[in-house]
Design an enzyme around this catalytic site. Structure first.
Site, mmCIF file in Angstrom:
data_model
loop_
_atom_site.group_PDB
_atom_site.id
_atom_site.type_symbol
_atom_site.label_atom_id
_atom_site.label_comp_id
_atom_site.label_asym_id
_atom_site.label_seq_id
_atom_site.Cartn_x
_atom_site.Cartn_y
_atom_site.Cartn_z
ATOM 1 N N ARG A 51 32.584 44.831 16.296
ATOM 2 C CA ARG A 51 31.473 43.882 16.376
ATOM 3 C C ARG A 51 30.652 43.972 15.095
ATOM 4 O O ARG A 51 30.529 45.059 14.508
ATOM 5 C CB ARG A 51 30.566 44.201 17.578
ATOM 6 C CG ARG A 51 31.129 43.782 18.926
ATOM 7 C CD ARG A 51 31.104 42.259 19.109
ATOM 8 N NE ARG A 51 31.644 41.831 20.387
ATOM 9 C CZ ARG A 51 32.907 41.434 20.589
ATOM 10 N NH1 ARG A 51 33.776 41.428 19.601
ATOM 11 N NH2 ARG A 51 33.304 41.037 21.792
ATOM 12 N N HIS A 77 36.266 35.615 13.330
ATOM 13 C CA HIS A 77 36.436 36.232 14.659
ATOM 14 C C HIS A 77 37.709 35.713 15.354
ATOM 15 O O HIS A 77 37.662 35.195 16.466
ATOM 16 C CB HIS A 77 35.200 35.970 15.538
ATOM 17 C CG HIS A 77 35.053 36.973 16.643
ATOM 18 N ND1 HIS A 77 33.848 37.452 17.061
ATOM 19 C CD2 HIS A 77 35.987 37.589 17.437
ATOM 20 C CE1 HIS A 77 34.026 38.314 18.060
ATOM 21 N NE2 HIS A 77 35.318 38.404 18.299
HETATM 22 P P1 NDP Z 1 37.991 50.053 25.195
HETATM 23 O O1 NDP Z 1 36.765 50.153 26.042
HETATM 24 O O2 NDP Z 1 39.319 50.080 25.866
HETATM 25 O O3 NDP Z 1 37.974 51.238 24.123
HETATM 26 C C1 NDP Z 1 36.814 51.675 23.498
HETATM 27 C C2 NDP Z 1 37.110 52.972 22.742
HETATM 28 O O4 NDP Z 1 35.958 53.322 21.988
HETATM 29 C C3 NDP Z 1 37.435 54.135 23.660
HETATM 30 O O5 NDP Z 1 38.471 54.906 23.092
HETATM 31 C C4 NDP Z 1 36.146 54.949 23.642
HETATM 32 O O6 NDP Z 1 36.324 56.336 23.781
HETATM 33 C C5 NDP Z 1 35.643 54.681 22.252
HETATM 34 N N1 NDP Z 1 34.201 54.884 22.164
HETATM 35 C C6 NDP Z 1 33.201 54.228 22.828
HETATM 36 N N2 NDP Z 1 32.004 54.697 22.468
HETATM 37 C C7 NDP Z 1 32.240 55.695 21.583
HETATM 38 C C8 NDP Z 1 31.391 56.567 20.860
HETATM 39 N N3 NDP Z 1 30.061 56.530 20.987
HETATM 40 N N4 NDP Z 1 31.981 57.471 20.028
HETATM 41 C C9 NDP Z 1 33.324 57.520 19.889
HETATM 42 N N5 NDP Z 1 34.174 56.718 20.554
HETATM 43 C C10 NDP Z 1 33.645 55.809 21.379
HETATM 44 O O7 NDP Z 1 37.821 48.736 24.314
HETATM 45 P P2 NDP Z 1 38.958 47.777 23.719
HETATM 46 O O8 NDP Z 1 39.903 48.619 22.966
HETATM 47 O O9 NDP Z 1 39.486 46.886 24.776
HETATM 48 O O10 NDP Z 1 38.070 46.868 22.751
HETATM 49 C C11 NDP Z 1 37.310 47.446 21.700
HETATM 50 C C12 NDP Z 1 36.400 46.419 21.083
HETATM 51 O O11 NDP Z 1 37.146 45.533 20.245
HETATM 52 C C13 NDP Z 1 35.693 45.473 22.050
HETATM 53 O O12 NDP Z 1 34.577 46.081 22.635
HETATM 54 C C14 NDP Z 1 35.298 44.328 21.137
HETATM 55 O O13 NDP Z 1 34.031 44.593 20.565
HETATM 56 C C15 NDP Z 1 36.365 44.362 20.039
HETATM 57 N N6 NDP Z 1 37.242 43.188 20.095
HETATM 58 C C16 NDP Z 1 37.301 42.342 19.023
HETATM 59 C C17 NDP Z 1 38.136 41.254 19.029
HETATM 60 C C18 NDP Z 1 38.278 40.390 17.831
HETATM 61 O O14 NDP Z 1 38.932 39.354 17.919
HETATM 62 N N7 NDP Z 1 37.720 40.749 16.701
HETATM 63 C C19 NDP Z 1 38.948 40.922 20.207
HETATM 64 C C20 NDP Z 1 38.856 41.893 21.249
HETATM 65 C C21 NDP Z 1 38.009 42.968 21.203
HETATM 66 P P3 NDP Z 1 36.804 57.015 25.178
HETATM 67 O O15 NDP Z 1 38.167 56.454 25.445
HETATM 68 O O16 NDP Z 1 36.834 58.453 24.866
HETATM 69 O O17 NDP Z 1 35.785 56.598 26.210
#
Ligand code: NDP
Length: 313
Positions: free
Chosen positions: A228, A276
């Site tokens: 984001r 995006h």
């Molecule tokens: P998930 O919720 O499956 O994964 C999020 C990951 O981030 C997890 O591994 C989590 O760790 C980690 N995480 C969260 N907070 C922290 C933190 N404070 N410190 C370290 N690690 C952290 O999300 P997705 O993979 O499905 O999607 C990720 C993001 O991609 C979405 O939220 C969106 O913003 C973006 N996106 C962008 C798109 C685009 O077209 N540009 C399309 C789709 C998504 P843990 O597993 O240990 O909890």
């Protein structure tokens, strides 16, 4: 029989969704949120993207909310979002594969300095800038190893990059070195030549990418943002690019979107901006995914991408 009410993408796109669901899940009844005869019942599911302000009160009555985006920060940040209603994020193989393709393209582009090729082509200039460095010599670090990050990291390892990832809780991902938690962040960054941001937008991650943060990377590293725009302090990113801390950035997400015409990012010689577009599965694939999630919810099971409103992802 489950019923899905679709508000995503507004009234004009309902026909596209209807056709996709008719093919992907013919047994599911789908209705337009905007049809005068539609009245939401407590047994109904709702498919949303960015609901109108006056939709939220009704959403509180739904059995579950399914979002066409993998990032649901915009919903959770809305003061009237009903956090008691189960919320399922978009996922599925095509969503992840599209993201992996995009990040691979961006990483190879940074590796070979493709931005310079684009500028030179624009100026009709034939200036040799070959770079004798392969993907095998490049260490990619993926921040966020969730549904998308883990898939992307595995994909990049298959392409031949050396891949690491950073997340909150311990996990093992094939061919990926996993760094866990805040304490591991400096080491993760210090060993990353191209940093990929695939974190969700939460209070802990917004504004994470500052100049001081980027200083932890080896000098001349590349940056790919597909998470984001809010993760990045834009003035700091520009400073990092202008001082050579970063060699380049590929930004699929920015703040605000659309990027204003006067933004210095547009014409920056080290920046590639895309609107995006990294990952949005076809309506058919999204319909298939949504129908499967509804089936799971109907059976009393938890879909894999059920959002935890307390962590924000
Ligand atoms: P998930 O919720 O499956 O994964 C999020 C990951 O981030 C997890 O591994 C989590 O760790 C980690 N995480 C969260 N907070 C922290 C933190 N404070 N410190 C370290 N690690 C952290 O999300 P997705 O993979 O499905 O999607 C990720 C993001 O991609 C979405 O939220 C969106 O913003 C973006 N996106 C962008 C798109 C685009 O077209 N540009 C399309 C789709 C998504 P843990 O597993 O240990 O909890």
């Amino acid at each position: 029989m489950a019923r899905l009410i679709i508000s995503a993408d507004g009234p004009d796109k309902f026909a596209i969704w209807k056709e996709a669901f008719a093919k992907a899940a013919p047994d599911l009844t789908v209705c337009s949120w905007y049809a005068p005869e539609t009245h939401l019942l407590p047994s109904d599911y709702v498919l949303v993207w960015k609901p109108e302000a006056d939709h939220y009160a009704a959403l509180a009555q739904a059995k579950a909310i399914l979002c066409t985006g993998a990032g649901v920060d915009h919903l959770l940040q809305h003061p009237h979002f009903p956090v008691h209603v189960p919320l399922v994020r978009m996922g599925g193989e095509q969503t992840a594969h599209l993201m992996a393709d995009y990040v691979t393209w961006a990483a190879i582009g940074l590796l070979r300095d493709a931005r310079t090729w684009a500028i030179q082509q624009n100026q009709h200039q034939w200036v040799y800038n070959g770079i004798a460095r392969t993907s095998a010599e490049i260490r990619i670090g993926v921040m966020g190893l969730g549904h998308l990050g883990a898939y992307v990291a595995t994909h990049l390892a298959r392409v031949g990059f050396q891949v690491a990832g950073w997340k909150r809780s311990a996990a093992s991902v094939p061919n990926v070195q996993v760094y866990v938690g805040q304490e591991a962040l400096p080491e993760f960054l210090a060993t990353t030549d191209i940093l990929v941001n695939l974190l969700p937008s939460t209070p802990q991650t917004r504004g994470l990418v500052t100049y001081d943060f980027l200083k932890n990377l080896p000098r001349g590293a590349g940056f790919i943002n597909v998470g984001r725009g809010e993760h990045v302090v834009q003035a700091d990113l520009l400073q990092a690019l202008d001082t050579g801390l970063l060699c380049g950035a590929v930004l699929d997400v920015v703040t605000p979107e659309p990027l204003p015409e006067q933004s210095p990012l547009w014409g920056h010689p080290r920046v590639t901006v895309t609107p995006h577009v990294a990952s949005e599965a076809s309506a058919y694939k999204q319909a298939e995914y949504v129908a499967q999630a509804i089936e799971q919810l109907e059976r009393g099971e938890k879909p894999a991408l059920l959002c935890n409103p307390h962590t924000g992802y």
